[in-house]
Write a protein that holds these residues in place. Structure first.
Motif, PDB file in Angstrom:
ATOM      1  N   GLY A 157      45.394 123.344  17.572  1.00  0.00           N
ATOM      2  CA  GLY A 157      44.801 122.088  18.032  1.00  0.00           C
ATOM      3  C   GLY A 157      45.889 121.075  18.332  1.00  0.00           C
ATOM      4  O   GLY A 157      46.805 121.330  19.098  1.00  0.00           O
ATOM      5  N   GLY A 158      45.811 119.934  17.666  1.00  0.00           N
ATOM      6  CA  GLY A 158      46.823 118.899  17.865  1.00  0.00           C
ATOM      7  C   GLY A 158      48.078 119.093  17.039  1.00  0.00           C
ATOM      8  O   GLY A 158      48.882 118.185  16.908  1.00  0.00           O
ATOM      9  N   GLY A 159      48.235 120.288  16.457  1.00  0.00           N
ATOM     10  CA  GLY A 159      49.465 120.579  15.711  1.00  0.00           C
ATOM     11  C   GLY A 159      49.343 120.506  14.214  1.00  0.00           C
ATOM     12  O   GLY A 159      50.314 120.218  13.514  1.00  0.00           O
ATOM     13  N   LEU A 160      48.159 120.783  13.702  1.00  0.00           N
ATOM     14  CA  LEU A 160      47.946 120.725  12.254  1.00  0.00           C
ATOM     15  C   LEU A 160      47.664 122.122  11.708  1.00  0.00           C
ATOM     16  O   LEU A 160      46.716 122.765  12.162  1.00  0.00           O
ATOM     17  N   PRO A 161      48.478 122.615  10.791  1.00  0.00           N
ATOM     18  CA  PRO A 161      49.563 121.916  10.094  1.00  0.00           C
ATOM     19  C   PRO A 161      50.948 122.075  10.735  1.00  0.00           C
ATOM     20  O   PRO A 161      51.926 121.602  10.188  1.00  0.00           O
ATOM     21  N   GLY A 162      51.031 122.764  11.882  1.00  0.00           N
ATOM     22  CA  GLY A 162      52.329 123.152  12.419  1.00  0.00           C
ATOM     23  C   GLY A 162      53.337 122.025  12.588  1.00  0.00           C
ATOM     24  O   GLY A 162      54.501 122.161  12.199  1.00  0.00           O
ATOM     25  N   VAL A 163      52.900 120.897  13.161  1.00  0.00           N
ATOM     26  CA  VAL A 163      53.821 119.775  13.362  1.00  0.00           C
ATOM     27  C   VAL A 163      54.310 119.241  12.019  1.00  0.00           C
ATOM     28  O   VAL A 163      55.496 118.939  11.843  1.00  0.00           O
ATOM     29  N   VAL A 164      53.392 119.131  11.067  1.00  0.00           N
ATOM     30  CA  VAL A 164      53.745 118.633   9.728  1.00  0.00           C
ATOM     31  C   VAL A 164      54.757 119.568   9.068  1.00  0.00           C
ATOM     32  O   VAL A 164      55.728 119.115   8.440  1.00  0.00           O
ATOM     33  N   LEU A 165      54.576 120.875   9.234  1.00  0.00           N
ATOM     34  CA  LEU A 165      55.531 121.836   8.674  1.00  0.00           C
ATOM     35  C   LEU A 165      56.904 121.666   9.323  1.00  0.00           C
ATOM     36  O   LEU A 165      57.932 121.682   8.634  1.00  0.00           O
ATOM     37  N   ALA A 166      56.923 121.493  10.647  1.00  0.00           N
ATOM     38  CA  ALA A 166      58.191 121.362  11.361  1.00  0.00           C
ATOM     39  C   ALA A 166      58.936 120.093  10.947  1.00  0.00           C
ATOM     40  O   ALA A 166      60.169 120.084  10.843  1.00  0.00           O
ATOM     41  N   ILE A 167      58.191 119.014  10.691  1.00  0.00           N
ATOM     42  CA  ILE A 167      58.808 117.755  10.266  1.00  0.00           C
ATOM     43  C   ILE A 167      59.383 117.874   8.855  1.00  0.00           C
ATOM     44  O   ILE A 167      60.518 117.463   8.594  1.00  0.00           O
ATOM     45  N   CYS A 168      58.609 118.448   7.960  1.00  0.00           N
ATOM     46  CA  CYS A 168      58.986 118.449   6.545  1.00  0.00           C
ATOM     47  C   CYS A 168      59.911 119.604   6.156  1.00  0.00           C
ATOM     48  O   CYS A 168      60.585 119.533   5.124  1.00  0.00           O
ATOM     49  N   MET A 169      59.933 120.654   6.970  1.00  0.00           N
ATOM     50  CA  MET A 169      60.770 121.818   6.670  1.00  0.00           C
ATOM     51  C   MET A 169      61.582 122.180   7.916  1.00  0.00           C
ATOM     52  O   MET A 169      61.238 123.122   8.639  1.00  0.00           O
ATOM     53  N   PRO A 170      62.640 121.421   8.180  1.00  0.00           N
ATOM     54  CA  PRO A 170      63.405 121.626   9.414  1.00  0.00           C
ATOM     55  C   PRO A 170      64.033 123.005   9.535  1.00  0.00           C
ATOM     56  O   PRO A 170      64.438 123.401  10.635  1.00  0.00           O
ATOM     57  N   GLU A 171      64.102 123.737   8.422  1.00  0.00           N
ATOM     58  CA  GLU A 171      64.671 125.089   8.489  1.00  0.00           C
ATOM     59  C   GLU A 171      63.715 126.072   9.163  1.00  0.00           C
ATOM     60  O   GLU A 171      64.109 127.164   9.580  1.00  0.00           O
ATOM     61  N   LEU A 172      62.433 125.699   9.277  1.00  0.00           N
ATOM     62  CA  LEU A 172      61.448 126.564   9.928  1.00  0.00           C
ATOM     63  C   LEU A 172      61.542 126.432  11.445  1.00  0.00           C
ATOM     64  O   LEU A 172      61.876 125.376  11.974  1.00  0.00           O
ATOM     65  N   ASN A 173      61.204 127.516  12.127  1.00  0.00           N
ATOM     66  CA  ASN A 173      61.033 127.485  13.578  1.00  0.00           C
ATOM     67  C   ASN A 173      59.530 127.666  13.824  1.00  0.00           C
ATOM     68  O   ASN A 173      58.997 128.754  13.597  1.00  0.00           O
ATOM     69  N   VAL A 174      58.857 126.600  14.240  1.00  0.00           N
ATOM     70  CA  VAL A 174      57.390 126.584  14.276  1.00  0.00           C
ATOM     71  C   VAL A 174      56.864 126.615  15.705  1.00  0.00           C
ATOM     72  O   VAL A 174      57.240 125.771  16.536  1.00  0.00           O
TER      73      VAL A 174
END
Length: 215
Positions: free
Chosen positions: A85-102
């Motif tokens: 959808g609008g990036g939930l939870p993906g955007v939140v994961l990318a912001i809080c865990m920069p080591e992830l590639n989302v």
């Protein structure tokens, strides 16, 4: 975004035991502002009230961070957020865990475009929006997640071609979905179900971890 929203976000993150930087807090607030801005045209979410957006979207998605950190041990892994959808939870994961590639995949082009716009606006090199049907994806991801997306059997079946060897599924659900767990294909297994508590929301939430059965 209001000062109240920032205070609510900070206290909610603290309640979840998350030590977010000021930059991460600001990114989350900027993300919420982008949702509100685009919502006027694209209807990304039915929620319009900032307070609801805080609890039902941001804090709800933030409940995934601690379990995910425990699982990844801060290793860089590729994450696919299905039906984002609008990036939930993906955007939140990318912001809080920069080591992830989302990667956030959605069948609706404007929603994938919005996630892409968030990545550009917030300068998140580890985030991308993908307009596709998840069944068509074959790039391997170590973690495939979803939040209130589909039934567990459909989620697992549709996204299986994108699961890396040794990868897992992470499904954010409401009440413990026993009927859905019982209906899962026999060649996958649920190896953990953990309750999640969303600060400010008196609702049942849980995270279901699933992996393919090993022979």
């Amino acid at each position: 975004m209001s000062v109240n929203l920032e205070a609510g976000l900070r206290s909610g993150a603290q309640a979840l035991g998350l030590a977010l930087t000021d930059a991460q807090i600001q990114h989350l607030l900027d993300y919420a502002a982008l949702i509100q801005k685009w919502n006027k045209v694209y209807n990304l979410t039915a929620l319009r009230d900032p307070a609801d957006m805080l609890t039902h979207h941001l804090l709800d998605s933030l409940t995934a961070i601690a379990p995910l950190r425990r699982y990844t041990q801060s290793q860089p892994v590729r994450v696919l957020d299905v039906g984002s959808g609008g990036g939930l939870p993906g955007v939140v994961l990318a912001i809080c865990m920069p080591e992830l590639n989302v990667s956030c995949v959605d069948t609706v082009a404007k929603k994938a475009a919005f996630v892409q716009q968030v990545a550009v606006s917030l300068k998140l090199p580890n985030l991308r929006g993908v307009h596709a049907r998840v069944e068509s994806l074959t790039d391997p991801y170590q973690i495939i997640c979803s939040r209130a997306f589909a039934s567990l059997p459909d989620f697992v079946t549709w996204s299986r071609s994108a699961l890396a060897d040794g990868g897992v599924w992470m499904a954010m659900k409401g009440k413990h979905p026993q009927a859905e767990i019982d209906a899962l294909p026999t060649d996958v297994q649920v190896f953990h179900v953990e309750p999640l508590a969303v600060p400010g929301l008196d609702v049942e939430r849980c995270m279901v971890w699933i992996k393919p059965q090993t022979a």
